[in-house]
Design an enzyme around this catalytic site. Structure first.
Site, PDB file in Angstrom:
ATOM      1  N   PRO A 112       0.829  -1.209   0.000  1.00  0.00           N
ATOM      2  CA  PRO A 112       0.000   0.000   0.000  1.00  0.00           C
ATOM      3  C   PRO A 112       0.866   1.263   0.000  1.00  0.00           C
ATOM      4  O   PRO A 112       1.889   1.321   0.692  1.00  0.00           O
ATOM      5  CB  PRO A 112      -0.795  -0.121   1.298  1.00  0.00           C
ATOM      6  CG  PRO A 112      -0.831  -1.573   1.603  1.00  0.00           C
ATOM      7  CD  PRO A 112       0.460  -2.140   1.067  1.00  0.00           C
ATOM      8  N   GLY A 116       2.962   3.827   5.566  1.00  0.00           N
ATOM      9  CA  GLY A 116       3.840   3.405   6.653  1.00  0.00           C
ATOM     10  C   GLY A 116       4.501   2.059   6.412  1.00  0.00           C
ATOM     11  O   GLY A 116       5.130   1.505   7.301  1.00  0.00           O
ATOM     12  N   GLY A 118       6.711   1.546   3.782  1.00  0.00           N
ATOM     13  CA  GLY A 118       7.960   1.694   3.029  1.00  0.00           C
ATOM     14  C   GLY A 118       7.843   1.385   1.544  1.00  0.00           C
ATOM     15  O   GLY A 118       8.768   0.833   0.943  1.00  0.00           O
ATOM     16  N   ALA A 121      10.505   3.262  -0.660  1.00  0.00           N
ATOM     17  CA  ALA A 121      11.861   2.731  -0.467  1.00  0.00           C
ATOM     18  C   ALA A 121      12.028   1.428  -1.245  1.00  0.00           C
ATOM     19  O   ALA A 121      13.065   1.195  -1.875  1.00  0.00           O
ATOM     20  CB  ALA A 121      12.132   2.494   1.019  1.00  0.00           C
ATOM     21  N   ASP A 164      13.894   2.882   6.245  1.00  0.00           N
ATOM     22  CA  ASP A 164      13.137   2.179   5.202  1.00  0.00           C
ATOM     23  C   ASP A 164      14.062   1.591   4.141  1.00  0.00           C
ATOM     24  O   ASP A 164      13.905   0.438   3.731  1.00  0.00           O
ATOM     25  CB  ASP A 164      12.194   3.150   4.466  1.00  0.00           C
ATOM     26  CG  ASP A 164      11.022   3.549   5.320  1.00  0.00           C
ATOM     27  OD1 ASP A 164      11.143   3.475   6.555  1.00  0.00           O
ATOM     28  OD2 ASP A 164       9.987   3.943   4.754  1.00  0.00           O
TER      29      ASP A 164
HETATM   30  O1  PMV Z   1       5.629   6.428   7.383  1.00  0.00           O
HETATM   31  P1  PMV Z   1       7.041   6.041   7.143  1.00  0.00           P
HETATM   32  O2  PMV Z   1       7.242   4.576   6.907  1.00  0.00           O
HETATM   33  O3  PMV Z   1       7.724   6.904   6.119  1.00  0.00           O
HETATM   34  O4  PMV Z   1       7.827   6.278   8.494  1.00  0.00           O
HETATM   35  C1  PMV Z   1       8.030   7.556   9.048  1.00  0.00           C
HETATM   36  C2  PMV Z   1       8.867   7.384  10.264  1.00  0.00           C
HETATM   37  C3  PMV Z   1       9.137   8.649  11.059  1.00  0.00           C
HETATM   38  O5  PMV Z   1       9.909   8.252  12.173  1.00  0.00           O
HETATM   39  C4  PMV Z   1       7.860   9.279  11.558  1.00  0.00           C
HETATM   40  C5  PMV Z   1       9.894   9.683  10.251  1.00  0.00           C
HETATM   41  C6  PMV Z   1      11.284   9.278   9.892  1.00  0.00           C
HETATM   42  O6  PMV Z   1      11.772   9.799   8.875  1.00  0.00           O
HETATM   43  O7  PMV Z   1      11.909   8.497  10.613  1.00  0.00           O
END
Ligand code: PMV
Length: 328
Positions: A112, A116, A118, A121, A164
């Site tokens: 998805p 959250g 990744g 990445a 990520d």
């Molecule tokens: O939502 P994601 O998987 O991009 O994770 C963000 C993680 C944070 O800690 C909120 C930001 C970061 O860059 O570490």
């Protein structure tokens, strides 16, 4: 033609606090982006992307950035998809010294988008690996991770952590603290993911935590408390005690909630998982919407999530032992 895949990830512990130098533990999951690359006779880049969101859409464009694709998705999404692939290809041109090379790139992903897990990445890691191999150069995983991070850093205006990209390139469970990324031992985790169909705005959520931290000392203490949970979590991960791991994930979710980054749908999914008997559950990633991660070896959590209002999809995800995979 070359074909590489790379996994997405969940945060078992530590998102947001990692921005302030606390450790975090992301973990790669068997949900992958696959990127096929074919060298062209000219210096153009053509990208064909499918399933970048759960609903799926197709983006095709010729040339670098001026040729707009004609599809019914937000421009931001297309810019992001194009930006990541452009950036990955620039890294490959830099790594191989072949400045004038062009490619046809086909992306397929079952991660998805922006939720959250990744997704970007994974696309960048697989694209760098496939395109460099298409030119006869096989990069080490560490270099792929570094170049993928640089791509994300640029596309996301400096709002990127190494978590990520490192996790996607190397696979398994990872410990991140500042610029230091390393693989750590993890048992086979019974991971279940719930997805609310949405996505949070990472930049705004990170800014929100920063503002809270400046205003209230106890918000700073909350960030430090997350760091303590992560350090405990690392020890427990090594023992394989899933019950304790789940309790710590619950603790982590509560602290993230206190920092204002959860949402009604994320909380609803977290509670549905806990009520169904999961060892523990928490949001994963920036929050605001998107995904939760729960630990449950039975089918109960997945079933409960499917009946939870606000949950659009729920699935089991094995831990991905292997990061980037060379398929062809
Ligand atoms: O939502 P994601 O998987 O991009 O994770 C963000 C993680 C944070 O800690 C909120 C930001 C970061 O860059 O570490």
């Amino acid at each position: 033609m070359t074909l590489s895949s790379a996994p997405g990830k969940v945060y078992l512990f530590g998102e947001h606090a990692v921005v302030y130098g606390e450790p975090a533990v992301p973990c790669a999951i068997e949900r992958r982006a696959r990127v096929e690359v074919r060298r062209r006779d000219d210096d153009k880049l053509r990208v064909h992307a499918e399933d970048l969101s759960l609903d799926g859409f197709t983006v095709e464009y010729g040339g670098q950035t001026d040729d707009r694709p004609d599809v019914d998705v937000s421009e931001g999404l297309i810019d992001a998809a194009m930006g990541y692939v452009d950036g990955a290809i620039d890294q490959v041109r830099d790594a191989t010294g072949e400045d004038e090379v062009g490619f046809d790139v086909t992306i397929e992903s079952d991660i998805p988008l922006g939720a959250g897990l990744g997704s970007s990445a994974a696309v960048v890691v697989a694209a760098i690996d496939a395109a460099s191999r298409e030119l006869g150069v096989t990069l080490e995983r560490d270099e792929i991770a570094r170049r993928a991070f640089e791509t994300e850093y640029e596309v996301q205006d400096g709002q990127a952590s190494r978590a990520d990209t490192f996790c996607s390139a190397t696979g398994g469970a990872v410990r991140v603290e500042g610029d230091d990324c390393r693989s750590i031992e993890a048992p086979d985790l019974p991971i279940v993911v719930g997805f609310d169909g949405g996505a949070g705005d990472t930049g705004a959520l990170v800014a929100g935590v920063r503002a809270l931290r400046e205003e209230y000392e106890f918000a700073g203490d909350t960030v430090e408390a997350i760091g303590d949970v992560v350090r405990n979590g690392e020890d427990v991960l090594a023992t394989g005690d899933l019950e304790e791991l789940g309790r710590l994930m619950n603790f982590n979710h509560g602290l993230l909630s206190a920092l204002g980054v959860s949402s009604r749908s994320l909380d609803a999914m977290v509670w549905a998982a806990r009520d169904a008997g999961a060892y523990g559950a928490k949001l994963t990633g920036a929050g605001g919407g998107g995904c939760i991660v729960a630990l449950d070896p039975t089918d109960a959590t997945e079933t409960a999530l499917k009946f939870t209002p606000g949950c659009e999809d729920a699935f089991r995800a094995e831990l991905a032992e292997e990061g980037v995979k060379r398929l062809e």
